[in-house]
Scaffold this motif. Structure first.
Motif, PDB file in Angstrom:
ATOM      1  N   GLU A  59      43.475  47.935  46.857  1.00 47.71           N
ATOM      2  CA  GLU A  59      43.022  49.320  46.996  1.00 47.71           C
ATOM      3  C   GLU A  59      44.055  50.311  46.458  1.00 47.71           C
ATOM      4  O   GLU A  59      43.687  51.375  45.962  1.00 47.71           O
ATOM      5  CB  GLU A  59      42.695  49.634  48.459  1.00 47.71           C
ATOM      6  N   GLU A  60      45.336  49.968  46.542  1.00 43.53           N
ATOM      7  CA  GLU A  60      46.366  50.849  45.998  1.00 43.53           C
ATOM      8  C   GLU A  60      46.236  50.997  44.483  1.00 43.53           C
ATOM      9  O   GLU A  60      46.662  51.996  43.913  1.00 43.53           O
ATOM     10  CB  GLU A  60      47.755  50.312  46.342  1.00 43.53           C
ATOM     11  N   ARG A  61      45.661  49.991  43.842  1.00 40.11           N
ATOM     12  CA  ARG A  61      45.492  50.025  42.385  1.00 40.11           C
ATOM     13  C   ARG A  61      44.043  50.289  41.986  1.00 40.11           C
ATOM     14  O   ARG A  61      43.610  49.943  40.901  1.00 40.11           O
ATOM     15  CB  ARG A  61      45.939  48.689  41.789  1.00 40.11           C
ATOM     16  N   ALA A  62      43.282  50.920  42.871  1.00 42.13           N
ATOM     17  CA  ALA A  62      41.858  51.179  42.623  1.00 42.13           C
ATOM     18  C   ALA A  62      41.661  51.959  41.325  1.00 42.13           C
ATOM     19  O   ALA A  62      40.727  51.682  40.562  1.00 42.13           O
ATOM     20  CB  ALA A  62      41.245  51.931  43.790  1.00 42.13           C
ATOM     21  N   ALA A  63      42.514  52.921  41.049  1.00 38.35           N
ATOM     22  CA  ALA A  63      42.367  53.724  39.826  1.00 38.35           C
ATOM     23  C   ALA A  63      42.488  52.846  38.581  1.00 38.35           C
ATOM     24  O   ALA A  63      41.727  53.010  37.622  1.00 38.35           O
ATOM     25  CB  ALA A  63      43.417  54.831  39.803  1.00 38.35           C
ATOM     26  N   ASP A  64      43.441  51.894  38.597  1.00 41.20           N
ATOM     27  CA  ASP A  64      43.599  50.993  37.459  1.00 41.20           C
ATOM     28  C   ASP A  64      42.368  50.105  37.272  1.00 41.20           C
ATOM     29  O   ASP A  64      41.886  49.918  36.164  1.00 41.20           O
ATOM     30  CB  ASP A  64      44.834  50.099  37.642  1.00 41.20           C
ATOM     31  N   ILE A  65      41.869  49.576  38.381  1.00 39.46           N
ATOM     32  CA  ILE A  65      40.704  48.689  38.316  1.00 39.46           C
ATOM     33  C   ILE A  65      39.501  49.447  37.794  1.00 39.46           C
ATOM     34  O   ILE A  65      38.806  48.993  36.873  1.00 39.46           O
ATOM     35  CB  ILE A  65      40.405  48.081  39.702  1.00 39.46           C
ATOM     36  N   LEU A  66      39.256  50.630  38.346  1.00 38.92           N
ATOM     37  CA  LEU A  66      38.089  51.403  37.935  1.00 38.92           C
ATOM     38  C   LEU A  66      38.214  51.925  36.515  1.00 38.92           C
ATOM     39  O   LEU A  66      37.213  52.039  35.806  1.00 38.92           O
ATOM     40  CB  LEU A  66      37.842  52.538  38.924  1.00 38.92           C
ATOM     41  N   SER A  67      39.435  52.224  36.068  1.00 41.26           N
ATOM     42  CA  SER A  67      39.587  52.706  34.686  1.00 41.26           C
ATOM     43  C   SER A  67      39.273  51.601  33.683  1.00 41.26           C
ATOM     44  O   SER A  67      38.634  51.848  32.661  1.00 41.26           O
ATOM     45  CB  SER A  67      40.995  53.263  34.456  1.00 41.26           C
ATOM     46  N   ILE A  68      39.717  50.384  33.974  1.00 39.76           N
ATOM     47  CA  ILE A  68      39.379  49.266  33.078  1.00 39.76           C
ATOM     48  C   ILE A  68      37.881  49.022  33.103  1.00 39.76           C
ATOM     49  O   ILE A  68      37.247  48.805  32.075  1.00 39.76           O
ATOM     50  CB  ILE A  68      40.163  47.991  33.470  1.00 39.76           C
TER      51      ILE A  68
END
Length: 129
Positions: A59-68
């Motif tokens: 969840e801390e890297r949600a922005a990275d996951i969603l951007s990809i």
């Protein structure tokens, strides 16, 4: 909990941890651990078991996951996992699946919704179309 209380009561009456373990049919290390837990924490309640221990990191890297995912919405979970590994996030395919489910997006529904041009959340009451 009842067994823990009885073992600790026997310890309070002067029985050693090993003797209490024999008396109650538990491992000596268990009696020693329960005694130490009471001494350090003040209670003997069991610690919580199970549950999701790793979603916080994802969840801390949600922005990275969603951007990809936004860049290529037809990406498979395995391809997404490989892309995240390249930027330093090690996550399983199952972990990614749970990530999307927590947001109400199943990959199947997300892929079906691409033909409509919008992302539909999964329905709890029935299929959406």
């Amino acid at each position: 909990m009842g067994l823990r209380v009885r073992v600790l009561a026997a310890l309070d009456q002067g029985l050693s941890c090993r003797a209490a373990a024999v008396r109650f049919g538990i491992a000596p290390s268990t009696a020693i651990r329960w005694s130490g837990q009471r001494r350090l924490i003040g209670n003997v309640a069991p610690k919580p078991h199970g549950g999701d221990m790793r979603s916080r990191r994802v969840e801390e890297r949600a922005a990275d996951i969603l951007s990809i995912w936004e860049a290529r919405k037809d990406i498979t979970l395995e391809e997404l996992r490989a892309g995240l590994a390249e930027i330093g996030l090690a996550v399983s395919v199952v972990g990614l699946h749970r990530f999307f489910v927590r947001r109400g997006m199943t990959r199947k529904k997300a892929l079906l919704s691409l033909s409509k041009g919008l992302l539909m959340p999964s329905s709890r009451t029935g299929p959406t179309s």
